[in-house]
Design an enzyme around this catalytic site. Structure first.
Site, PDB file in Angstrom:
ATOM      1  CB  ALA A   1      -0.962   0.004   1.179  1.00 17.56           C
ATOM      2  CB  THR A   2       4.270   2.081   1.206  1.00 17.57           C
ATOM      3  OG1 THR A   2       4.015   1.865   2.593  1.00 17.57           O
ATOM      4  CG2 THR A   2       5.254   3.230   1.048  1.00 17.57           C
TER       5      THR A   2
ATOM      6  CG  HIS B   1       1.522  -6.683   5.332  1.00 15.11           C
ATOM      7  ND1 HIS B   1       1.590  -6.251   6.628  1.00 15.11           N
ATOM      8  CD2 HIS B   1       1.824  -5.609   4.570  1.00 15.11           C
ATOM      9  CE1 HIS B   1       1.933  -4.956   6.646  1.00 15.11           C
ATOM     10  NE2 HIS B   1       2.075  -4.544   5.409  1.00 15.11           N
TER      11      HIS B   1
ATOM     12  CB  CYS C   1       3.795   3.087   9.246  1.00 11.55           C
ATOM     13  SG  CYS C   1       2.296   2.150   9.341  1.00 11.55           S
TER      14      CYS C   1
HETATM   15  C1  LIG Z   1      -0.131  -0.730   6.439  1.00 13.78           C
HETATM   16  C2  LIG Z   1      -0.697   0.481   5.819  1.00 13.78           C
HETATM   17  C3  LIG Z   1      -0.080   1.076   4.708  1.00 13.78           C
HETATM   18  C4  LIG Z   1       1.213   0.570   4.147  1.00 13.78           C
HETATM   19  O1  LIG Z   1       1.067  -0.690   3.561  1.00 13.78           O
HETATM   20  P1  LIG Z   1       2.356  -1.557   3.210  1.00 13.78           P
HETATM   21  O2  LIG Z   1       1.798  -2.648   2.343  1.00 13.78           O
HETATM   22  O3  LIG Z   1       2.876  -2.063   4.509  1.00 13.78           O
HETATM   23  O4  LIG Z   1       3.304  -0.698   2.487  1.00 13.78           O
HETATM   24  C5  LIG Z   1      -0.674   2.179   4.164  1.00 13.78           C
HETATM   25  N1  LIG Z   1      -1.812   2.675   4.662  1.00 13.78           N
HETATM   26  C6  LIG Z   1      -2.437   2.141   5.717  1.00 13.78           C
HETATM   27  C7  LIG Z   1      -3.711   2.729   6.215  1.00 13.78           C
HETATM   28  C8  LIG Z   1      -1.890   1.030   6.334  1.00 13.78           C
HETATM   29  O5  LIG Z   1      -2.502   0.514   7.388  1.00 13.78           O
END
Ligand SMILES: *Cc1c(COP(=O)(O)O)cnc(C)c1O
Length: 385
Positions: free
Chosen positions: A73-74, A204, A330
């Site tokens: 998601a990053t 994940h 994070c």
């Molecule tokens: C965990 C998270 C991310 C980042 O996701 P990754 O796959 O770990 O890079 C971004 N936004 C939210 C709201 C998250 O909980």
């Protein structure tokens, strides 16, 4: 020593054994590159990716062609904001609207956009941790190209009124991005019904593997103009180059298929009951327990609380048998006070005491009972000491 009780499901979730089983052959005999067009190894990998793409798309009501696989998601958030704004700014629309409680992968990209001359409005949230759609509407300008509002917050779990905001952005001809990393599999999501044009996901957070995610990018009504941010072989229809992580993608697809199979609603009810059990045990045994953020409009498995007179660090350090956190994993690379709790306007002491518990699919009632006992004893000890 027994393993600590895991109560940090907003940081990550364990890979579901059923997901791992589906992934395994793609590390061994089915190791092909999904872009290899000339032999059976490539075809098998490509077919598996197609199937996963369908599963991921179905989880958010999208068509498979609109799913771009990423590293998480990053990256999806980076691609959404930078990719849309690169195109929009070239056409004179240089303004983004977001909220004060977004994930750093949204807020830090916004800061970077400002450094290169674009403009960002960060809408505050109400004291309950929820953004007022009216404030988003008021922030829109002639040159606004994109609104980015998360579906569910990772620290306090509050759910944002994305559907209402979608009605506003549609009407105003502005694109809507939502970071749904915490929401997929926990609440019903339909990109068409909710007016969403781009949506970020992470495997994940839903019992899939780490290092894989997706960005939904609408290609019809309207077609989102998105500039690629990673260039190369033209994978993912040119939207994100790089050899696909086939085992990871297969696992992501399997994790999404399980959400459908089990009916996310039933699982959410079970997880919510455990979360409520934890809160009621704490509240009945201890005075001065304050929930941070709205309790009703919240992720079923999230609890963020402050214990009056107790610092989060002392609680975390004093309870090695419990795996929980003081907000977000994070931000732990840079230990700053939570921007989310600050945005709620909470007093300093409440912020310093805030701890987050995340209940998962695998949490048991016995674990919740044990965790509450440990917490109650430790809070009493710290308060008396
Ligand atoms: C965990 C998270 C991310 C980042 O996701 P990754 O796959 O770990 O890079 C971004 N936004 C939210 C709201 C998250 O909980």
């Amino acid at each position: 020593m027994t393993a600590p009780i895991y109560l940090d499901a907003q940081a990550t979730t364990p890979v579901d054994p059923r997901v791992l089983e589906v992934m395994m052959p793609y590390f061994t005999e089915k190791f092909g590159n999904a872009a290899s067009r000339t032999h059976a190894y490539g075809w098998a990998a490509s077919a598996a990716v197609d199937k996963a793409r369908e599963g991921v798309a179905r989880a958010v009501g999208a068509v498979p062609e609109d799913i771009v696989f990423t590293s998480g998601a990053t990256e999806s958030n980076n691609l959404a904001l930078s990719g849309v704004m690169e195109e929009a700014a070239a056409r004179g629309r240089d303004h983004v609207v977001t909220t004060a409680i977004e994930h750093p992968s949204v807020l830090d990209v916004c800061a970077r956009l400002e450094r290169v001359g674009l403009r960002v409005t960060r809408v505050p949230v109400e004291p309950d941790g929820i953004v007022d759609p009216e404030r988003v509407a008021k922030a829109l300008e002639e040159r606004t190209a994109l609104v980015s509002v998360m579906l569910a917050n990772n620290e306090i779990g509050t759910l944002q009124p994305v559907r209402e905001i979608g009605r506003i952005t549609r009407e105003r001809g502005v694109l809507l991005h939502t970071d749904a990393a915490q929401a997929v599999g926990k609440l019903p999501i339909d990109v068409d019904a909710m007016g969403i044009d781009l949506l970020s996901m992470s495997a994940h957070k839903l019992y899939g593997p780490k290092g894989v995610g997706a960005l939904y990018v609408r290609t019809r009504r309207p077609r989102v103009a998105l500039a690629a941010q990673i260039h190369g072989g033209g994978h993912e229809r040119g939207r994100r180059s790089g050899t696909l992580d086939v085992p990871g993608i297969v696992g992501f697809g399997a994790a999404c298929a399980l959400l459908q199979g089990e009916g996310g609603a039933e699982e959410s009810r079970r997880v919510r009951a455990l979360r409520d059990q934890l809160l009621s045990r704490l509240e009945s045994a201890l005075p001065g327990v304050a929930v941070n953020g709205d309790l009703e409009r919240r992720l079923p498995g999230n609890l963020n609380v402050s214990f009056e007179g107790v610092e989060s660090g002392a609680l975390l350090g004093g309870l090695p048998g419990l795996a929980f956190s003081s907000g977000s994993a994070c931000a732990s690379a840079k230990p700053e006070p939570s921007h989310v709790l600050a945005a709620l306007g909470l007093p300093e002491a409440r912020r310093r005491g805030a701890v987050r518990f995340g209940v998962s699919r695998f949490t048991t009632p016995e674990e919740i009972e044990r965790a509450s006992e440990l917490l109650v004893a430790k809070v009493r000890e710290l308060r008396s000491g």
